[in-house]
Scaffold this active site. Sequence first.
Site, PDB file in Angstrom:
ATOM      1  N   ALA A  66       0.849  -1.190   0.000  1.00 23.31           N
ATOM      2  CA  ALA A  66       0.000   0.000   0.000  1.00 23.31           C
ATOM      3  C   ALA A  66       0.885   1.241   0.000  1.00 23.31           C
ATOM      4  O   ALA A  66       2.041   1.200   0.436  1.00 23.31           O
ATOM      5  CB  ALA A  66      -0.896  -0.015   1.238  1.00 23.31           C
ATOM      6  N   GLY A 108       0.498  -5.151   1.118  1.00 22.86           N
ATOM      7  CA  GLY A 108      -0.757  -5.275   0.381  1.00 22.86           C
ATOM      8  C   GLY A 108      -0.581  -5.922  -0.986  1.00 22.86           C
ATOM      9  O   GLY A 108      -1.516  -6.526  -1.511  1.00 22.86           O
ATOM     10  N   GLU A 111      -0.670  -9.505  -0.276  1.00 18.56           N
ATOM     11  CA  GLU A 111      -2.050  -9.854   0.107  1.00 18.56           C
ATOM     12  C   GLU A 111      -2.968  -9.936  -1.112  1.00 18.56           C
ATOM     13  O   GLU A 111      -3.822 -10.829  -1.198  1.00 18.56           O
ATOM     14  CB  GLU A 111      -2.568  -8.842   1.133  1.00 18.56           C
ATOM     15  N   GLU A 131       5.051  -4.966   7.036  1.00 21.47           N
ATOM     16  CA  GLU A 131       4.319  -3.853   7.658  1.00 21.47           C
ATOM     17  C   GLU A 131       4.840  -3.488   9.040  1.00 21.47           C
ATOM     18  O   GLU A 131       4.796  -2.331   9.462  1.00 21.47           O
ATOM     19  CB  GLU A 131       2.823  -4.198   7.769  1.00 21.47           C
TER      20      GLU A 131
HETATM   21  N1  CO8 Z   1       4.528   3.170  -0.806  1.00 20.29           N
HETATM   22  C1  CO8 Z   1       4.900   4.322  -1.410  1.00 20.29           C
HETATM   23  N2  CO8 Z   1       6.002   4.441  -2.164  1.00 20.29           N
HETATM   24  C2  CO8 Z   1       6.766   3.345  -2.339  1.00 20.29           C
HETATM   25  C3  CO8 Z   1       6.433   2.107  -1.755  1.00 20.29           C
HETATM   26  C4  CO8 Z   1       5.251   2.033  -0.952  1.00 20.29           C
HETATM   27  N3  CO8 Z   1       4.825   0.892  -0.381  1.00 20.29           N
HETATM   28  N4  CO8 Z   1       7.389   1.201  -2.085  1.00 20.29           N
HETATM   29  C5  CO8 Z   1       8.268   1.864  -2.878  1.00 20.29           C
HETATM   30  N5  CO8 Z   1       7.891   3.140  -3.035  1.00 20.29           N
HETATM   31  C6  CO8 Z   1       8.577   4.179  -3.804  1.00 20.29           C
HETATM   32  C7  CO8 Z   1       9.793   4.726  -3.069  1.00 20.29           C
HETATM   33  O1  CO8 Z   1       9.402   5.730  -2.151  1.00 20.29           O
HETATM   34  C8  CO8 Z   1      10.603   5.274  -4.218  1.00 20.29           C
HETATM   35  O2  CO8 Z   1      10.065   6.509  -4.604  1.00 20.29           O
HETATM   36  P1  CO8 Z   1      11.069   7.768  -4.929  1.00 20.29           P
HETATM   37  O3  CO8 Z   1      11.894   7.301  -6.108  1.00 20.29           O
HETATM   38  O4  CO8 Z   1      10.137   8.873  -5.249  1.00 20.29           O
HETATM   39  O5  CO8 Z   1      11.887   7.961  -3.701  1.00 20.29           O
HETATM   40  C9  CO8 Z   1      10.322   4.283  -5.350  1.00 20.29           C
HETATM   41  O6  CO8 Z   1       9.111   3.618  -5.000  1.00 20.29           O
HETATM   42  C10 CO8 Z   1      11.395   3.239  -5.515  1.00 20.29           C
HETATM   43  O7  CO8 Z   1      11.604   2.647  -4.232  1.00 20.29           O
HETATM   44  P2  CO8 Z   1      13.037   2.475  -3.564  1.00 20.29           P
HETATM   45  O8  CO8 Z   1      13.952   3.583  -3.976  1.00 20.29           O
HETATM   46  O9  CO8 Z   1      12.841   2.272  -2.109  1.00 20.29           O
HETATM   47  O10 CO8 Z   1      13.510   1.127  -4.284  1.00 20.29           O
HETATM   48  P3  CO8 Z   1      14.536   0.022  -3.695  1.00 20.29           P
HETATM   49  O11 CO8 Z   1      14.812  -0.876  -4.850  1.00 20.29           O
HETATM   50  O12 CO8 Z   1      15.680   0.674  -3.009  1.00 20.29           O
HETATM   51  O13 CO8 Z   1      13.711  -0.764  -2.568  1.00 20.29           O
HETATM   52  C11 CO8 Z   1      11.770  -1.892  -1.670  1.00 20.29           C
HETATM   53  C12 CO8 Z   1      12.584  -1.543  -2.946  1.00 20.29           C
HETATM   54  C13 CO8 Z   1      12.570  -2.830  -0.785  1.00 20.29           C
HETATM   55  C14 CO8 Z   1      10.497  -2.590  -2.156  1.00 20.29           C
HETATM   56  C15 CO8 Z   1      11.454  -0.598  -0.893  1.00 20.29           C
HETATM   57  O14 CO8 Z   1      10.889   0.354  -1.801  1.00 20.29           O
HETATM   58  C16 CO8 Z   1      10.466  -0.783   0.220  1.00 20.29           C
HETATM   59  O15 CO8 Z   1      10.830  -1.275   1.269  1.00 20.29           O
HETATM   60  N6  CO8 Z   1       9.175  -0.396   0.006  1.00 20.29           N
HETATM   61  C17 CO8 Z   1       8.174  -0.451   1.026  1.00 20.29           C
HETATM   62  C18 CO8 Z   1       7.708  -1.883   1.273  1.00 20.29           C
HETATM   63  C19 CO8 Z   1       6.655  -1.934   2.351  1.00 20.29           C
HETATM   64  O16 CO8 Z   1       6.890  -1.585   3.502  1.00 20.29           O
HETATM   65  N7  CO8 Z   1       5.438  -2.396   1.984  1.00 20.29           N
HETATM   66  C20 CO8 Z   1       4.331  -2.514   2.889  1.00 20.29           C
HETATM   67  C21 CO8 Z   1       3.510  -1.266   2.884  1.00 20.29           C
HETATM   68  S1  CO8 Z   1       2.217  -1.294   4.071  1.00 20.29           S
HETATM   69  C22 CO8 Z   1       0.993  -2.222   3.352  1.00 20.29           C
HETATM   70  O17 CO8 Z   1       1.112  -2.729   2.275  1.00 20.29           O
HETATM   71  C23 CO8 Z   1      -0.236  -2.355   4.162  1.00 20.29           C
HETATM   72  C24 CO8 Z   1      -1.382  -2.914   3.359  1.00 20.29           C
HETATM   73  C25 CO8 Z   1      -2.623  -2.653   4.147  1.00 20.29           C
HETATM   74  C26 CO8 Z   1      -3.866  -3.162   3.439  1.00 20.29           C
HETATM   75  C27 CO8 Z   1      -5.022  -3.161   4.372  1.00 20.29           C
HETATM   76  C28 CO8 Z   1      -6.080  -2.161   4.020  1.00 20.29           C
HETATM   77  C29 CO8 Z   1      -7.321  -2.310   4.857  1.00 20.29           C
END
Ligand code: CO8
Length: 257
Positions: A66, A108, A111, A131
Amino acid sequence: MTDSLILVENPAPGVGLVRFNRPQALNALNAELLRQAFEALEAFDAGDAIGCLVLTGSDKAFAAGADIAQMAGQNAVEMLNDDFTDWSRLSRLQKPVIAAVSGWALGGGCELAMMCDLIVASETAKFGQPEIGIGIMPGAGGTQRLTRAVGKALAMEVMLADRKLTAAEAAQFGLVNRVYPLDSYLAEAVALAARIAGQPRISARLTKDAINKAEELALSEGLAYEKRSFYLTFATEDKAEGMAAFLEKRPPLWKGR
Ligand code: CO8
């Protein structure tokens, strides 16, 4: 330009494909992207032309979860009230859905993949529920579906210690159906979808429904549910055609009725 958050294709007869298209954010799932994806999937689900759906992302990311930037500003009541929370629309689709997963399937994203009926992965796919690292926990089925898929011990490690599962591990533990090289996973997912789309539609729909019930019902209730659906197939034109074709030693011509 909000209409480009997804791409919609018909890659094979009977197959409807929806692709997340927010590559600059690794397909982070915001409310608008989810709304567009669910509407496209529901349109395929409602139409006669499509027998199986494919949900995919890019080679680099199915979806990295998400949208954290969007969630950062939301409080509990807003999360509860707005339709961002209605992720279960995916699991209410009646036709079989295949997730074609490459790269990150996190939070998400993982999921959503688990709400699909089958998962075809590329060798680069990585599944995780990270998360806890941003002070929340899974909220769209992760604690329930991942635990059912891989068992309690591994699910605890994935969700408490942010262990990512490789495609090979996910296949080994029963989370995904098939793993293919990066250059062929999507074509293989579409080929599998085309095979499913070529089956009699009502049988496919009732079979999907009964298998999913196996995760919710006690065995005796599930068996009774299956038996009622089985009898229902005897009311279809495709049952008459399928059995006649077998006895006449010819291929069946399905009508979807
Ligand atoms: N949300 C927003 N932006 C994101 C997300 C995300 N989940 N993941 C990546 N991005 C963005 C980064 O901010 C970055 O943007 P920018 O270039 O503008 O800085 C771009 O994508 C590329 O990301 P990275 O530079 O971080 O790329 P890396 O290759 O270094 O890393 C990763 C890749 C490991 C995937 C890293 O991006 C990361 O850890 N992302 C977050 C993963 C995460 O924590 N996911 C869980 C989110 S919470 C969730 O999903 C809850 C769901 C709830 C559903 C229930 C509803 C009721």
